[in-house]
Design a protein around this motif. Sequence first.
Motif, PDB file in Angstrom:
ATOM      1  N   GLU A 174      41.003  36.455  44.778  1.00 44.68           N
ATOM      2  CA  GLU A 174      39.841  36.193  43.929  1.00 44.68           C
ATOM      3  C   GLU A 174      39.605  37.390  43.024  1.00 44.68           C
ATOM      4  O   GLU A 174      39.873  38.534  43.386  1.00 44.68           O
ATOM      5  N   LYS A 175      39.103  37.103  41.833  1.00 46.78           N
ATOM      6  CA  LYS A 175      38.842  38.182  40.885  1.00 46.78           C
ATOM      7  C   LYS A 175      37.700  39.063  41.378  1.00 46.78           C
ATOM      8  O   LYS A 175      36.831  38.616  42.137  1.00 46.78           O
ATOM      9  N   GLU A 220      48.794  42.413  34.413  1.00 46.39           N
ATOM     10  CA  GLU A 220      48.514  41.006  34.677  1.00 46.39           C
ATOM     11  C   GLU A 220      48.916  40.654  36.106  1.00 46.39           C
ATOM     12  O   GLU A 220      49.986  41.025  36.571  1.00 46.39           O
ATOM     13  N   LEU A 224      46.292  35.896  39.555  1.00 45.54           N
ATOM     14  CA  LEU A 224      44.973  35.814  38.916  1.00 45.54           C
ATOM     15  C   LEU A 224      45.015  35.902  37.388  1.00 45.54           C
ATOM     16  O   LEU A 224      43.997  35.668  36.731  1.00 45.54           O
ATOM     17  N   PRO A 227      42.035  39.814  33.242  1.00 44.36           N
ATOM     18  CA  PRO A 227      40.593  39.980  33.454  1.00 44.36           C
ATOM     19  C   PRO A 227      39.805  39.386  32.286  1.00 44.36           C
ATOM     20  O   PRO A 227      40.380  39.102  31.235  1.00 44.36           O
ATOM     21  N   THR A 228      38.495  39.218  32.481  1.00 50.73           N
ATOM     22  CA  THR A 228      37.633  38.734  31.391  1.00 50.73           C
ATOM     23  C   THR A 228      36.388  39.602  31.287  1.00 50.73           C
ATOM     24  O   THR A 228      35.997  40.280  32.249  1.00 50.73           O
ATOM     25  N   ARG A 254      35.119  40.163  35.057  1.00 47.35           N
ATOM     26  CA  ARG A 254      35.871  39.648  36.210  1.00 47.35           C
ATOM     27  C   ARG A 254      37.242  40.322  36.177  1.00 47.35           C
ATOM     28  O   ARG A 254      37.973  40.187  35.185  1.00 47.35           O
ATOM     29  N   VAL A 256      41.009  42.152  37.817  1.00 49.35           N
ATOM     30  CA  VAL A 256      42.218  41.881  38.603  1.00 49.35           C
ATOM     31  C   VAL A 256      42.522  43.108  39.464  1.00 49.35           C
ATOM     32  O   VAL A 256      41.944  44.180  39.249  1.00 49.35           O
ATOM     33  N   SER A 295      38.495  43.091  43.122  1.00 48.81           N
ATOM     34  CA  SER A 295      39.323  41.910  43.353  1.00 48.81           C
ATOM     35  C   SER A 295      40.009  42.016  44.719  1.00 48.81           C
ATOM     36  O   SER A 295      40.393  43.107  45.128  1.00 48.81           O
ATOM     37  N   VAL A 325      41.445  32.281  42.625  1.00 44.22           N
ATOM     38  CA  VAL A 325      40.208  31.774  42.017  1.00 44.22           C
ATOM     39  C   VAL A 325      39.558  32.872  41.182  1.00 44.22           C
ATOM     40  O   VAL A 325      39.760  34.060  41.428  1.00 44.22           O
ATOM     41  N   THR A 326      38.760  32.435  40.195  1.00 41.52           N
ATOM     42  CA  THR A 326      38.153  33.406  39.283  1.00 41.52           C
ATOM     43  C   THR A 326      36.829  33.950  39.805  1.00 41.52           C
ATOM     44  O   THR A 326      36.321  34.931  39.292  1.00 41.52           O
ATOM     45  N   TYR A 327      36.256  33.299  40.827  1.00 39.78           N
ATOM     46  CA  TYR A 327      34.931  33.704  41.311  1.00 39.78           C
ATOM     47  C   TYR A 327      35.060  34.509  42.599  1.00 39.78           C
ATOM     48  O   TYR A 327      36.126  34.531  43.224  1.00 39.78           O
TER      49      TYR A 327
END
Length: 387
Positions: A174-175, A220, A224, A227-228, A254, A256, A295, A325-327
């Motif tokens: 997860e991030k 990267e 995942l 990142p954002t 969010r 990595v 993360s 998952v991103t959350y």
Amino acid sequence: MDSDLVVRLTREMVRMRSVNPPGDERPVAEYLATEARQSGLEAELQELDVGRSNCVVRLPGGDAPALVFTGHLDVVPPGEQAWEHDPFGADLADGRVYGRGSADMKGGVAAILAAMIGLRSTGFHPAGDVVLAATAGEEAGLYGARAMVDRASLQGAGYLVVAEPSDLNVFVAEKGVLWMDVHYYGRTAHGSMPWLGVNAVSAMARLIPVLEAYPFRFEESPILGKPTLSVNVIGGGNKTNVVPDHCRIVLDMRTVPTQDHAVLIDEVRRQAEAVARASNQEIRVDITVDQNDRSVETNPEEPLVQAMAASVRAVTGQEPRIEGVTYATDAAVLAPGFKIPMVICGPGAPGMAHQPDEWVAVEQLTQAAEAYADLARRLPGPAETSR
Ligand SMILES: [Zn+2]
């Protein structure tokens, strides 16, 4: 597996309105403890605050590392949209249990407890303890999980399974979450004489595109991705004819696994200060960090991942997807807190969380309970791991 049991546990918990805010998880925690003790399991309530408790249920085993299942007891509010089913009615229809928290994630908690009751009733003695760590306050700040780490409640843990809805797929990463408030402080003046003031809003308007374009360094992640960063709140100024002396933005980053949050905070600070200086020497910058969880990622080759996937396969006959998952879940706190590998695998669709007419399929509740019981028998005990 007794599907009546897991359905009854899910429905009774959905009827308890543990809506966060404020949480009110205590009745659910007490309910779990009572059900657990009646079935010969050990249970302990952890008081956190008025009306708020964690619950730790244990099927005692040998000296091997404990298998910890976790789920949260709070739910998000029903929302503005109308529901067809009463959000707290726990309707049973079309092979589904409807209600807020049915998928996210009282169904998952029910499946864990049903699995443990099932194991206990067969006289199974696990190599290490099997534990249900039921947390309060996951929907805001991972509050109950943090208390479990502070109180060292899961000492001896070796594996973590998060029963968040995954449609019984196996999520292994997860991030990270990094939430920051950036404040600019200037000086007010009459709106007709802006040269006498220091405008915090116009300076902040310049910072946003700088942050959005900033090349934060990362590698990267194969699971995942990238990142954002998203600027999700802005506030400043309150009157047409007054130069604003304050502006605030809130950043939702969010991350990595290769990103160091301390470095990111430092980079945001340096950009904020550079833009402020370029706008006006007098602007003061203040940054506060609201949530900061790195993360987490488990190597798909780990025995926990392989065993969880094998258990799902054995029960459903289908190959689970292994992805990220991103959350963030409670694993963001519990996995690093106890230095253990984690997977997310639970009943219900991930997209169902926080939606109106949330539901979980009875079939998946039963399959989840069966998969958890299978995992407890399948995971390597001390004899296997020392080979
Ligand atoms: Zn959840």
